[in-house]
Design an enzyme around this catalytic site. Sequence first.
Site, mmCIF file in Angstrom:
data_model
loop_
_atom_site.group_PDB
_atom_site.id
_atom_site.type_symbol
_atom_site.label_atom_id
_atom_site.label_comp_id
_atom_site.label_asym_id
_atom_site.label_seq_id
_atom_site.Cartn_x
_atom_site.Cartn_y
_atom_site.Cartn_z
ATOM 1 N N ASP A 62 0.891 -1.166 0.000
ATOM 2 C CA ASP A 62 0.000 0.000 0.000
ATOM 3 C C ASP A 62 0.926 1.213 0.000
ATOM 4 O O ASP A 62 1.657 1.436 0.981
ATOM 5 C CB ASP A 62 -0.859 -0.054 1.274
ATOM 6 C CG ASP A 62 -1.701 1.200 1.471
ATOM 7 O OD1 ASP A 62 -1.517 2.175 0.710
ATOM 8 O OD2 ASP A 62 -2.529 1.195 2.398
ATOM 9 N N TYR A 154 -9.365 15.645 -5.658
ATOM 10 C CA TYR A 154 -8.537 14.943 -6.657
ATOM 11 C C TYR A 154 -7.641 15.927 -7.409
ATOM 12 O O TYR A 154 -6.440 15.687 -7.566
ATOM 13 C CB TYR A 154 -9.455 14.187 -7.624
ATOM 14 C CG TYR A 154 -8.716 13.418 -8.699
ATOM 15 C CD1 TYR A 154 -7.941 12.307 -8.376
ATOM 16 C CD2 TYR A 154 -8.804 13.787 -10.045
ATOM 17 C CE1 TYR A 154 -7.270 11.596 -9.367
ATOM 18 C CE2 TYR A 154 -8.142 13.090 -11.032
ATOM 19 C CZ TYR A 154 -7.371 11.988 -10.689
ATOM 20 O OH TYR A 154 -6.697 11.293 -11.663
ATOM 21 N N LYS A 158 -3.491 16.213 -7.522
ATOM 22 C CA LYS A 158 -2.705 16.120 -8.758
ATOM 23 C C LYS A 158 -1.856 17.381 -8.959
ATOM 24 O O LYS A 158 -0.800 17.328 -9.587
ATOM 25 C CB LYS A 158 -3.636 15.858 -9.945
ATOM 26 C CG LYS A 158 -4.259 14.455 -9.896
ATOM 27 C CD LYS A 158 -3.197 13.380 -9.942
ATOM 28 C CE LYS A 158 -3.713 11.977 -9.822
ATOM 29 N NZ LYS A 158 -2.671 10.957 -9.896
HETATM 30 P P1 NAP Z 1 -7.341 2.525 -12.080
HETATM 31 O O1 NAP Z 1 -7.610 1.660 -13.230
HETATM 32 O O2 NAP Z 1 -8.412 2.810 -11.091
HETATM 33 O O3 NAP Z 1 -6.063 1.960 -11.310
HETATM 34 C C1 NAP Z 1 -5.598 2.578 -10.144
HETATM 35 C C2 NAP Z 1 -4.369 1.831 -9.709
HETATM 36 O O4 NAP Z 1 -3.880 2.460 -8.515
HETATM 37 C C3 NAP Z 1 -4.658 0.380 -9.382
HETATM 38 O O5 NAP Z 1 -3.664 -0.433 -9.955
HETATM 39 C C4 NAP Z 1 -4.573 0.345 -7.846
HETATM 40 O O6 NAP Z 1 -4.029 -0.849 -7.348
HETATM 41 C C5 NAP Z 1 -3.584 1.456 -7.583
HETATM 42 N N1 NAP Z 1 -3.705 1.901 -6.211
HETATM 43 C C6 NAP Z 1 -4.731 2.582 -5.635
HETATM 44 N N2 NAP Z 1 -4.481 2.756 -4.311
HETATM 45 C C7 NAP Z 1 -3.280 2.168 -4.070
HETATM 46 C C8 NAP Z 1 -2.499 2.015 -2.906
HETATM 47 N N3 NAP Z 1 -2.889 2.508 -1.724
HETATM 48 N N4 NAP Z 1 -1.308 1.355 -3.003
HETATM 49 C C9 NAP Z 1 -0.908 0.846 -4.190
HETATM 50 N N5 NAP Z 1 -1.618 0.957 -5.334
HETATM 51 C C10 NAP Z 1 -2.797 1.611 -5.253
HETATM 52 O O7 NAP Z 1 -6.854 3.965 -12.552
HETATM 53 P P2 NAP Z 1 -6.008 4.464 -13.805
HETATM 54 O O8 NAP Z 1 -6.936 5.203 -14.666
HETATM 55 O O9 NAP Z 1 -5.184 3.369 -14.366
HETATM 56 O O10 NAP Z 1 -5.095 5.542 -13.071
HETATM 57 C C11 NAP Z 1 -3.686 5.416 -12.931
HETATM 58 C C12 NAP Z 1 -3.123 6.797 -12.610
HETATM 59 O O11 NAP Z 1 -3.417 7.690 -13.684
HETATM 60 C C13 NAP Z 1 -3.718 7.431 -11.362
HETATM 61 O O12 NAP Z 1 -2.714 8.124 -10.653
HETATM 62 C C14 NAP Z 1 -4.739 8.396 -11.908
HETATM 63 O O13 NAP Z 1 -5.011 9.459 -11.035
HETATM 64 C C15 NAP Z 1 -4.038 8.847 -13.175
HETATM 65 N N6 NAP Z 1 -4.952 9.422 -14.195
HETATM 66 C C16 NAP Z 1 -5.937 8.666 -14.759
HETATM 67 C C17 NAP Z 1 -6.781 9.246 -15.713
HETATM 68 C C18 NAP Z 1 -7.892 8.506 -16.391
HETATM 69 O O14 NAP Z 1 -8.670 9.142 -17.122
HETATM 70 N N7 NAP Z 1 -8.016 7.190 -16.217
HETATM 71 C C19 NAP Z 1 -6.598 10.587 -16.051
HETATM 72 C C20 NAP Z 1 -5.592 11.318 -15.450
HETATM 73 C C21 NAP Z 1 -4.766 10.716 -14.511
HETATM 74 P P3 NAP Z 1 -4.932 -2.020 -6.671
HETATM 75 O O15 NAP Z 1 -6.061 -2.267 -7.625
HETATM 76 O O16 NAP Z 1 -3.968 -3.151 -6.549
HETATM 77 O O17 NAP Z 1 -5.382 -1.506 -5.340
#
Ligand code: NAP
Length: 246
Positions: A62, A154, A158
Site C-alpha cells: 500500500d 482529486y 494532482k
Molecule cells: P485505475 O484503473 O483505477 O487503477 C488505479 C491503480 O492504482 C490500481 O492499480 C490500484 O491498485 C492502484 N492503487 C490505488 N491505491 C493504491 C495504494 N494505496 N497502493 C498501491 N496501489 C494503489 O486507474 P487508472 O486510470 O489506471 O489511473 C492510474 C493513474 O493515472 C492514477 O494516478 C490516476 O489518477 C491517473 N490518471 C488517470 C486518468 C484517467 O482518465 N483514467 C486521467 C488522469 C490521470 P490495486 O487495484 O492493486 O489496489
Amino acid sequence: MLNDKIVLVTGAGRGIGRAIARAAAEAGALVIINYNSSWVEALSLVEELNKKGLRAESYKADVSSEQDVQSMFKFVRERFGRLDVLVNNAGVMSSTLIQMTSAEDLDKVMNVNCRGSFLCLRAAAKMMSRQKDGRIINMTSIVGRTGNRGQVAYSASKAFIIGMTLSAAEELGPSGIRVNAIAPGFIETDMTKGLKEEVRKERIADTPLGRAGTPEDVAAVALFLMSDQSGFINGQVIGVDGGQRM
Ligand code: NAP
C-alpha cells in the site's frame, strides 16, 4: 531500449500502470509490478509476461503506508541491487462537490495520491542518488493544471504531484536523476468507467481528437521518458490528452 533496466511501476495490476509495466517489459526491462488489492490481475500480468520470456515480478504494498513502501524498496535493493526507473502511478479518484466532500474523503485521496507518491519518490531518490542515475515519472492529471468542478480533492492532489515533480527535478537533477510528470486527459480505465454517460460524452466532445485515450497512449509516453531518447528532458509535465480543454 530498456535492456536490463530495473523498473518499478506502482499500481500496475490494472489500468494505466498495467499498460506501462507491459510496455517496459516488452522493451527489455525487468519490471516490478506493485499492487495493493488487485493481486489476481498483478499475478496474471507476471504470468503473461513470463510466458513470453519477459521479466516481471510482483510486490504487494500500500503506497500510503510508510512501512510497506520501506519494505518494497528494501526488496528491490536486496534483490536487484539498483533501481533505474520509478513510475509513481498508483492513484485514486474522488468526484464530489466541495460541500459534499468530507474530511475523510480528502484524507483518502491525499494519502494515496500525495503521501504515497512522495514516499515512493523519497525512497527512489535515496537509491538513485547513490547510483548517480535514475528516472522518476509521476502520474498527475489534466485536472491538476486546470481544476475541475466536482473534483476539488482529486485535482488538488494532482497539483501536488506537479509541484513535487518540479521541486524534485531541481533537487535531484545534479545527481543524474530526471524527474518528469505525465498529465493524462480522459483515459478509458476502471477509474473512468463509473462516469455517467453524459460526462463521458462531454469529455470526448472537449477532446479535439474526438476519442478517449487508452492506457497504451499513456504507456508510450512513459516509455519515452524512461528511455535515453528523453535524456535532456527534466522537470516537465507532458499532457497525454488529445488536446482536451477542460
Ligand atoms: P485505475 O484503473 O483505477 O487503477 C488505479 C491503480 O492504482 C490500481 O492499480 C490500484 O491498485 C492502484 N492503487 C490505488 N491505491 C493504491 C495504494 N494505496 N497502493 C498501491 N496501489 C494503489 O486507474 P487508472 O486510470 O489506471 O489511473 C492510474 C493513474 O493515472 C492514477 O494516478 C490516476 O489518477 C491517473 N490518471 C488517470 C486518468 C484517467 O482518465 N483514467 C486521467 C488522469 C490521470 P490495486 O487495484 O492493486 O489496489
